[in-house]
Design an enzyme around this catalytic site. Structure first.
Site, mmCIF file in Angstrom:
data_model
loop_
_atom_site.group_PDB
_atom_site.id
_atom_site.type_symbol
_atom_site.label_atom_id
_atom_site.label_comp_id
_atom_site.label_asym_id
_atom_site.label_seq_id
_atom_site.Cartn_x
_atom_site.Cartn_y
_atom_site.Cartn_z
ATOM 1 N N GLU A 1 27.018 52.755 52.432
ATOM 2 C CA GLU A 1 28.447 53.380 52.598
ATOM 3 C C GLU A 1 29.462 52.256 51.646
ATOM 4 O O GLU A 1 29.274 51.076 51.677
ATOM 5 C CB GLU A 1 28.923 53.131 53.987
ATOM 6 C CG GLU A 1 28.239 53.966 55.055
ATOM 7 C CD GLU A 1 28.547 53.821 56.372
ATOM 8 O OE1 GLU A 1 29.504 53.221 56.761
ATOM 9 O OE2 GLU A 1 28.004 54.550 56.975
ATOM 10 N N LYS B 1 32.550 49.896 51.450
ATOM 11 C CA LYS B 1 33.348 49.248 52.342
ATOM 12 C C LYS B 1 34.670 49.217 52.002
ATOM 13 O O LYS B 1 35.369 48.697 51.024
ATOM 14 C CB LYS B 1 32.802 47.552 52.171
ATOM 15 C CG LYS B 1 33.226 46.591 53.165
ATOM 16 C CD LYS B 1 32.545 45.482 53.242
ATOM 17 C CE LYS B 1 33.213 44.236 53.822
ATOM 18 N NZ LYS B 1 34.371 44.037 54.138
ATOM 19 N N ASP C 1 38.675 48.608 52.288
ATOM 20 C CA ASP C 1 39.306 47.356 52.700
ATOM 21 C C ASP C 1 40.747 47.843 53.681
ATOM 22 O O ASP C 1 41.581 48.180 53.025
ATOM 23 C CB ASP C 1 39.920 46.803 51.549
ATOM 24 C CG ASP C 1 40.020 45.524 51.807
ATOM 25 O OD1 ASP C 1 39.662 44.849 52.632
ATOM 26 O OD2 ASP C 1 40.732 44.620 50.682
ATOM 27 N N TYR D 1 32.946 55.704 60.700
ATOM 28 C CA TYR D 1 31.866 55.225 60.367
ATOM 29 C C TYR D 1 30.884 54.837 61.310
ATOM 30 O O TYR D 1 29.632 54.334 60.984
ATOM 31 C CB TYR D 1 31.661 54.106 59.333
ATOM 32 C CG TYR D 1 32.613 53.024 59.628
ATOM 33 C CD1 TYR D 1 32.449 51.963 60.560
ATOM 34 C CD2 TYR D 1 33.750 52.961 58.706
ATOM 35 C CE1 TYR D 1 33.289 51.006 60.952
ATOM 36 C CE2 TYR D 1 34.461 51.432 58.860
ATOM 37 C CZ TYR D 1 34.301 50.837 60.112
ATOM 38 O OH TYR D 1 35.084 49.549 60.416
ATOM 39 N N LYS E 1 29.417 42.193 48.592
ATOM 40 C CA LYS E 1 31.001 42.229 48.289
ATOM 41 C C LYS E 1 30.966 42.269 46.942
ATOM 42 O O LYS E 1 30.014 41.600 46.006
ATOM 43 C CB LYS E 1 31.468 40.799 48.826
ATOM 44 C CG LYS E 1 31.688 40.819 50.410
ATOM 45 C CD LYS E 1 32.966 41.167 50.993
ATOM 46 C CE LYS E 1 33.871 40.068 50.987
ATOM 47 N NZ LYS E 1 35.164 40.233 51.303
ATOM 48 N N CYS F 1 68.328 23.914 31.665
ATOM 49 C CA CYS F 1 67.975 24.542 32.811
ATOM 50 C C CYS F 1 68.465 26.252 32.283
ATOM 51 O O CYS F 1 69.634 26.365 31.593
ATOM 52 C CB CYS F 1 68.933 24.392 33.773
ATOM 53 S SG CYS F 1 69.118 25.543 35.243
ATOM 54 N N CYS G 1 71.837 27.253 34.697
ATOM 55 C CA CYS G 1 73.086 26.553 34.579
ATOM 56 C C CYS G 1 73.190 25.929 33.104
ATOM 57 O O CYS G 1 74.486 25.150 32.904
ATOM 58 C CB CYS G 1 73.407 25.497 35.860
ATOM 59 S SG CYS G 1 72.100 24.056 35.466
ATOM 60 N N CYS H 1 65.382 20.685 36.814
ATOM 61 C CA CYS H 1 67.171 20.818 36.675
ATOM 62 C C CYS H 1 67.599 19.843 37.744
ATOM 63 O O CYS H 1 67.257 19.946 38.903
ATOM 64 C CB CYS H 1 67.495 22.277 36.676
ATOM 65 S SG CYS H 1 69.246 22.165 37.158
ATOM 66 N N CYS I 1 73.581 23.882 40.620
ATOM 67 C CA CYS I 1 72.883 24.842 39.738
ATOM 68 C C CYS I 1 72.837 26.101 40.651
ATOM 69 O O CYS I 1 72.156 26.039 41.915
ATOM 70 C CB CYS I 1 71.649 24.480 39.448
ATOM 71 S SG CYS I 1 70.674 25.872 38.576
HETATM 72 S S1 IVH Z 1 30.375 48.644 59.771
HETATM 73 C C1 IVH Z 1 33.505 46.283 63.317
HETATM 74 N N1 IVH Z 1 31.017 49.985 57.765
HETATM 75 O O1 IVH Z 1 34.169 45.739 56.913
HETATM 76 C C2 IVH Z 1 32.375 46.261 62.392
HETATM 77 N N2 IVH Z 1 32.481 48.291 58.400
HETATM 78 O O2 IVH Z 1 33.281 42.778 56.679
HETATM 79 C C3 IVH Z 1 32.112 47.550 61.720
HETATM 80 N N3 IVH Z 1 34.336 48.068 56.881
HETATM 81 O O3 IVH Z 1 35.178 44.691 60.285
HETATM 82 C C4 IVH Z 1 31.102 47.363 60.564
HETATM 83 N N4 IVH Z 1 34.079 49.765 55.547
HETATM 84 O O4 IVH Z 1 36.506 46.572 59.042
HETATM 85 C C5 IVH Z 1 31.615 49.061 58.735
HETATM 86 N N5 IVH Z 1 31.790 51.496 56.102
HETATM 87 C C6 IVH Z 1 31.819 50.607 56.582
HETATM 88 C C7 IVH Z 1 33.016 49.525 56.527
HETATM 89 C C8 IVH Z 1 33.081 48.653 57.512
HETATM 90 C C9 IVH Z 1 34.836 48.800 55.904
HETATM 91 C C10 IVH Z 1 34.965 46.814 57.304
HETATM 92 C C11 IVH Z 1 35.474 46.655 58.832
HETATM 93 C C12 IVH Z 1 34.568 45.512 59.062
HETATM 94 C C13 IVH Z 1 34.372 44.722 57.677
HETATM 95 C C14 IVH Z 1 33.204 43.598 57.733
#
Ligand code: IVH
Length: 670
Positions: free
Chosen positions: A113, A115, A117, A226, A314, A408, A411, A426, A431
């Site tokens: 999936e 991730k 942010d 998710y 990551k 500066c 001033c 300065c 100033c």
């Molecule tokens: S599963 C609460 N699936 O990534 C733990 N997490 O680094 C849920 N996150 O705290 C883990 N997309 O905020 C999961 N597809 C995804 C996600 C996801 C973003 C975030 C989540 C978690 C953090 C962990």
């Protein structure tokens, strides 16, 4: 009558829910906004006429209720564990080997999936109705933010198949903000003189933790579901089946989730999304890789920190390339001249970046950064845009090194570069740029903490001639304030009472607020421990200052020199006359009873319960010293989620690493 009304109300609700789903979930509206508004208005009118028929799951009830004082803490029924992180393919393969070994050679498959942010939340449904929602917090307990979560249109207030909904189901997902929405919000904030959010995650978290749900409702947050936590009355066998059910009952699923038959397929997927992530309208910082079958997950179990069946990959920090159009020079509160890169606006990690700090002129020369250059930028700590390097091949022939200023820019007075210092300064204390910066700092969070006195307002006050130094703040007349552009009577009165309140602060805040060169908040605290009043500090000879542990000769000289300045003496007199507290309020020396007395702690990673500022304040309150880097002298490292190199270094040096919970234990639940 009432029965007919009840039927009509229910029919309208069904219609609105249907169109909500089309609009917010399926992204395929069937009616115009106007038609939708008409349905909503009709429902509102009927509910107003029959208040007894209003139910909490009615679409009119997304924004209900008043601002709250604070959030209750809730304990998660199933802990929301964190995920182990990796940046490398190799570690993904090792993860795969481990899983294979633990499952004894049995077949298994992955789901990969994006991730997202944002921030993780959990939603508790009973008989199909949303009854409670909370943030992840530290994984064990989170904050109950139900009223705010209810404002998110992509969160169903009732599950679509409400009639046969399971008695209990806990749905988990990520609340996030799109780039488009963040741009809109940041523009609005800048116009209002508020600091913009540095990235979509901060924006989402900030918006979900507002005490007034009416404001949260305006932030247009979204959510991808998710996972599920606790559930009763249903049978779930795999992750892909869980997701499919979540989709059916009304949640939005991320469309890029994919089943992968083995780790090589996962790795390919990670590569693809590392490239494609910039095409999305929301920020993605990696991939989450999960074992599909739930029985296999149960057998794999978890370590104390994270499940063995899931791993986060990551992406490397995003970089962007853009032309540096102009270098401008900023004058800070102590007169330091800082070069700033003015860039052609470019998208970087969720925000549009148009400026980046160049730190100082030595750094500028070392990296040989010139106006007209194409530069590569990155966000330091995901927050502050920085120029990494120049793309030399693209340098225009006319580009010349940027000259170190001799005067500066604000001033016009001559600048100096003290021996052995990297900074150009300065030294004209009058100033205008310095004056503004000093007052902003004085009013800021680390000093006198005057609510409502932001940067834009300070500029306005100085430009209008209402304020020449920080002491003038204490004699602002209400009528002059009200006559300022964009200043309403109410905000003017609020401002004056915030200014009034600041008179009673501990003197460490005043000392910090004076912006003595080299003296930050920590030094201001040390000085407060050693001097009972500002007068005592102001008349201390250099030798006395140098004797203090933690105050070096440079700082001692700067402090003594500062208080010898007649202009400063005049300001201090004015502050005193205005009634600003000038004596130490607390009793020093009681540190011995404090649980962290004499200890140095380094905090790293993201914590659940505390912000960085909160935990550092707490450490100080308990007698300890928060430090920025790990050395042999560090007593403890407190590591949150994604801790990075500081934790590794602590482990190498044998410095004890504490989880957030262990930290709480150490301080005895203080
Ligand atoms: S599963 C609460 N699936 O990534 C733990 N997490 O680094 C849920 N996150 O705290 C883990 N997309 O905020 C999961 N597809 C995804 C996600 C996801 C973003 C975030 C989540 C978690 C953090 C962990």
């Amino acid at each position: 009558m009432s029965k007919a009304a009840a039927q009509e109300i229910e029919k309208l609700r069904e219609q609105i829910r249907y169109h909500d789903r089309k609009y917010y979930v399926e992204n395929a509206p069937e009616i115009s906004d106007h038609e939708y508004d008409m349905l909503m208005k009709k429902l509102e009118a009927l509910e107003e006429k029959h208040p007894g028929l209003v139910t909490p799951d009615s679409p009119t009830q997304r924004v209900g209720g008043e601002p709250v004082e604070g959030f209750a803490t809730v304990r998660h029924r199933v802990p929301m564990l964190s995920i182990s992180n990796t940046y490398s393919d190799e570690e993904l393969r090792e993860f795969d080997d481990r899983v294979r070994r633990l499952l004894g050679g049995e077949d298994f498959s992955y789901v990969a999936e994006l991730k997202i942010d944002g921030l993780a939340v959990t939603l508790w449904y009973e008989n199909g109705l949303l009854v409670r929602g909370a943030t992840r917090g530290d994984g064990e307990t989170g904050e109950e933010v139900t009223a705010n979560l209810r404002t998110i249109r992509q969160i169903p207030l009732r599950l679509t198949n409400g009639k046969k909904a399971p008695p209990v189901i806990e749905v988990r997902g990520e609340v996030y903000m799109t780039h488009k929405e963040l741009d809109r919000l940041n523009k609005q904030r800048e116009e209002a003189g508020e600091p913009p959010f540095a990235n979509p995650r901060n924006a989402a978290a900030g918006s979900l933790k507002l005490l007034d749900p009416r404001i949260t409702a305006q932030r247009r947050l979204r959510m991808f579901a998710y996972d599920v936590g606790h559930f009763e009355g249903i049978n779930l066998e795999s992750h892909h089946q869980t997701l499919s059910i979540l989709g059916k009952v009304g949640f939005v699923l991320n469309p890029h989730t994919k089943q992968c038959k083995d780790i090589e397929a996962v790795i390919r997927r990670c590569r693809v999304w590392n490239e494609k992530r910039r095409d999305l309208d929301y920020e993605v910082d990696g991939m989450v890789i999960k074992i599909d079958r739930l029985d296999q997950r149960r057998r794999l179990g978890a370590t104390s920190k994270s499940p063995r069946w899931q791993m986060a990959y990551k992406f490397p920090a995003e970089e962007a390339q853009t032309p540096l159009e102009r270098i401008t020079v900023q004058v800070g509160k102590t007169g330091v001249l800082t070069p700033v890169a003015n860039l052609r606006p470019v998208r970087l990690a969720g925000t549009t970046v148009a400026r980046a700090t160049l730190h100082n002129f030595e750094e500028l020369a070392r990296k040989d950064i010139r106006e007209g250059d194409e530069v590569v930028i990155q966000k330091a700590g995901e927050i502050i845009p920085q120029v990494l390097r120049v793309v030399k091949e693209k340098r225009p022939i006319w580009a010349r090194p940027f000259p170190v200023p001799t005067h500066c820019p604000v001033c016009g007075s001559e600048v100096i570069k003290p021996e052995g210092e990297v900074y150009v300064r300065c030294v004209n204390i009058g100033c205008p740029a310095q004056i503004k910066e000093r007052i902003k700092y004085f009013a800021g969070r680390n000093a006198m903490d005057i609510e409502g006195l932001g940067a834009a307002l300070v500029e306005q006050l100085v430009d209008e001639g209402l304020v020449h130094d920080c002491a003038d703040l204490y004699s602002l007349p209400l009528d002059r304030l009200v006559s300022l552009e964009r200043m309403a009577e109410k905000s003017a009165t609020n401002l004056l009472s915030a200014i009034e309140k600041s008179k009673r602060r501990e003197i460490d805040r005043l000392i910090a607020g004076l912006a003595i060169p080299h003296v930050g908040t920590r030094a201001a605290e040390v000085l407060t421990e050693n001097f009972a009043s500002l007068d005592e500090l102001a008349s201390a000879p250099v030798e006395r200052l140098e004797e203090i542990h933690e105050i070096g000769p440079v700082m001692a000289a700067a402090i003594a020199g500062f208080f010898r300045n007649e202009e400063i003496q005049r300001i201090l007199e004015k502050l005193k006359a205005a009634g600003v507290n000038m004596v130490r309020l607390s009793t020093p020396g009681a540190d011995g009873e404090k649980p962290l007395a004499g200890k140095t702690l380094v905090v790293t990673g993201t914590l659940g319960r505390y912000s960085r500022k909160e935990i550092e304040d707490l450490i100080k309150q308990l007698g300890g010293k928060p430090a920025g880097s790990v050395s042999k002298k560090t007593d403890y490292v407190v590591a949150g989620e994604s801790p990075g190199s500081k934790k590794t270094k602590a482990e190498q040096l044998g410095v004890p690493v504490l989880s957030e919970e262990e930290f709480d234990e150490l301080i005895g639940g203080k």
